[in-house]
Scaffold this active site. Sequence first.
Site, PDB file in Angstrom:
ATOM      1  N   HIS A  82       0.910  -1.214  -0.022  1.00 30.80           N
ATOM      2  CA  HIS A  82      -0.038  -0.073  -0.071  1.00 30.80           C
ATOM      3  C   HIS A  82       0.802   1.382   0.045  1.00 30.80           C
ATOM      4  O   HIS A  82       1.662   1.343   0.748  1.00 30.80           O
ATOM      5  CB  HIS A  82      -0.923   0.030   0.950  1.00 30.80           C
ATOM      6  CG  HIS A  82      -2.145   1.135   0.974  1.00 30.80           C
ATOM      7  ND1 HIS A  82      -3.258   0.633   0.493  1.00 30.80           N
ATOM      8  CD2 HIS A  82      -2.069   2.143   1.343  1.00 30.80           C
ATOM      9  CE1 HIS A  82      -4.251   1.516   0.572  1.00 30.80           C
ATOM     10  NE2 HIS A  82      -3.492   2.651   0.905  1.00 30.80           N
ATOM     11  N   ASP A 161     -14.515   2.208   6.035  1.00 29.96           N
ATOM     12  CA  ASP A 161     -13.381   2.987   5.304  1.00 29.96           C
ATOM     13  C   ASP A 161     -14.117   3.327   3.900  1.00 29.96           C
ATOM     14  O   ASP A 161     -13.783   4.676   3.734  1.00 29.96           O
ATOM     15  CB  ASP A 161     -12.323   2.076   5.210  1.00 29.96           C
ATOM     16  CG  ASP A 161     -11.017   2.981   4.246  1.00 29.96           C
ATOM     17  OD1 ASP A 161     -10.972   4.032   4.981  1.00 29.96           O
ATOM     18  OD2 ASP A 161     -10.932   2.614   3.354  1.00 29.96           O
ATOM     19  N   ARG A 168     -14.141  11.810   3.376  1.00 27.65           N
ATOM     20  CA  ARG A 168     -12.948  12.457   4.106  1.00 27.65           C
ATOM     21  C   ARG A 168     -12.354  13.321   2.576  1.00 27.65           C
ATOM     22  O   ARG A 168     -12.082  14.597   2.536  1.00 27.65           O
ATOM     23  CB  ARG A 168     -11.798  11.634   4.354  1.00 27.65           C
ATOM     24  CG  ARG A 168     -12.011  11.162   5.840  1.00 27.65           C
ATOM     25  CD  ARG A 168     -10.975  10.030   6.170  1.00 27.65           C
ATOM     26  NE  ARG A 168      -9.668  10.305   5.892  1.00 27.65           N
ATOM     27  CZ  ARG A 168      -8.695   9.669   5.412  1.00 27.65           C
ATOM     28  NH1 ARG A 168      -9.021   8.372   5.250  1.00 27.65           N
ATOM     29  NH2 ARG A 168      -7.483  10.058   5.479  1.00 27.65           N
ATOM     30  N   SER A 183      -7.348   3.842   8.130  1.00 28.26           N
ATOM     31  CA  SER A 183      -7.933   3.848   6.718  1.00 28.26           C
ATOM     32  C   SER A 183      -7.181   2.714   6.092  1.00 28.26           C
ATOM     33  O   SER A 183      -7.627   1.523   5.416  1.00 28.26           O
ATOM     34  CB  SER A 183      -8.070   5.045   5.927  1.00 28.26           C
ATOM     35  OG  SER A 183      -8.186   4.868   4.624  1.00 28.26           O
TER      36      SER A 183
END
Length: 433
Positions: A82, A161, A168, A183
């Site tokens: 990620h 999420d 967000r 998240s």
Amino acid sequence: MRMLDILEHKRCKQELTDEEIAYFVNGFTHNEIPDYQMASLLMAICLNGMTERETAVLTDCMAHSGDMLDLSDLGNTTADKHSTGGVGDKTTLIVAPICAAAGVKIAKMSGRGLGHTGGTIDKLESIPGFRVALSEAEFKKQVQTIGLAVMGQTADLAPADKKLYALRDASGTVNSIPLIASSIMSKKLAAGAKNIALDVKCGSGAFMQTADDARALAEEMVRIGKNCGRNTAAVITDMDTPLGTHIGNALEVTEACAVLRGKGADDLRELCLILSAHLIAMAKQMDYDTAYCTAARVLQSGEAFEKLRQMVTAQGGDASVLDRDTCFLKAAVEREVTAPQDGYIAHMQTQTVGESASLLGAGRETKESKLDYAAGIVLHKKTGDFVKQGETLATLYAATDEKCRAGEQRFLQSLTFSANKSQKTPLVLGTVE
Ligand code: URA
């Protein structure tokens, strides 16, 4: 329990209890808490932060807000990576095939663009026919048979999420260490891989602007991963200049393929080898140097490129576009941006470069915006390069002249020139294991 009390507690910098955190995560996931209250809490968290315990509880509640994927039948070499998000960051498109070619099972759920940063799913969707929605059975079968699958986060995976991420993005509350850590790690935990490599970006194009913040985020995420039984490593990397030269969805696929075919930008190739080496080292229990050599070997031999082809074909995409040297989608308008003066490029405010790509059509202005996959920027010059007035700095691609003009204006705002050459920032600023 009342949401108004939770809001009051966070506004007054009080630590939230486990029950309060579970209450707002569950309530928001099940549409019992309206967007305006949740956005208000997110802003309070952005401003007042969360403790390590609050962040761990938030991550756990978000991970358990939906299905927890069980990949244990695929063995211990399952892996996921990620990036915290940057401009021109197409590393997944290169790292996943490298690792798969090295015998690591890449089972990756990716996201869409957020704020000024791009997202892997948007990039993959620019490939004609590519399906990002796979069933769990299809996903696991593909990982088992060809060694890699990259799909969109399913509605059932960390749904908390999914909803929070979108809110967000639209409420100016992306940039917060506890919100980013929870998240990312909620999705990584729910997605089930045993080995996780995190690329924590730092600099003017990243959510973390300073090395201290990037390290704090990296440490937080590695702590959460390890506490949950996953091998986790984080690399803190420079995002004070865009990664590689191409920014925008189809453009980034084209650049990723160039690297997989032995060409492409040095910074991009090197970072991909480093991230791949961490994953291979953890998954195959190898020392880092041997893992790095393995990654370099499968990249050089073309085995990694073959893995990307296999994945694109398996997911319904037209793999023939991967062989093209130039972008497989053509934008209606193309415009050269030229240097307004002589000098070295001292700095590229990288968030502004990302915003320029968004204005061209490569990113979303609102949750509902439609992307233009052909839109974006190809950089001909980067930080540290000397340019003469009138020399081409970048080529911009968009659907209309108006978008091109807006993108050009923003792009030029990103640049600072100097008479002297500035010092190059290293690509890797630190590692947390
Ligand atoms: N990437 C994520 O998945 N979540 C964030 O909050 C930021 C980047």
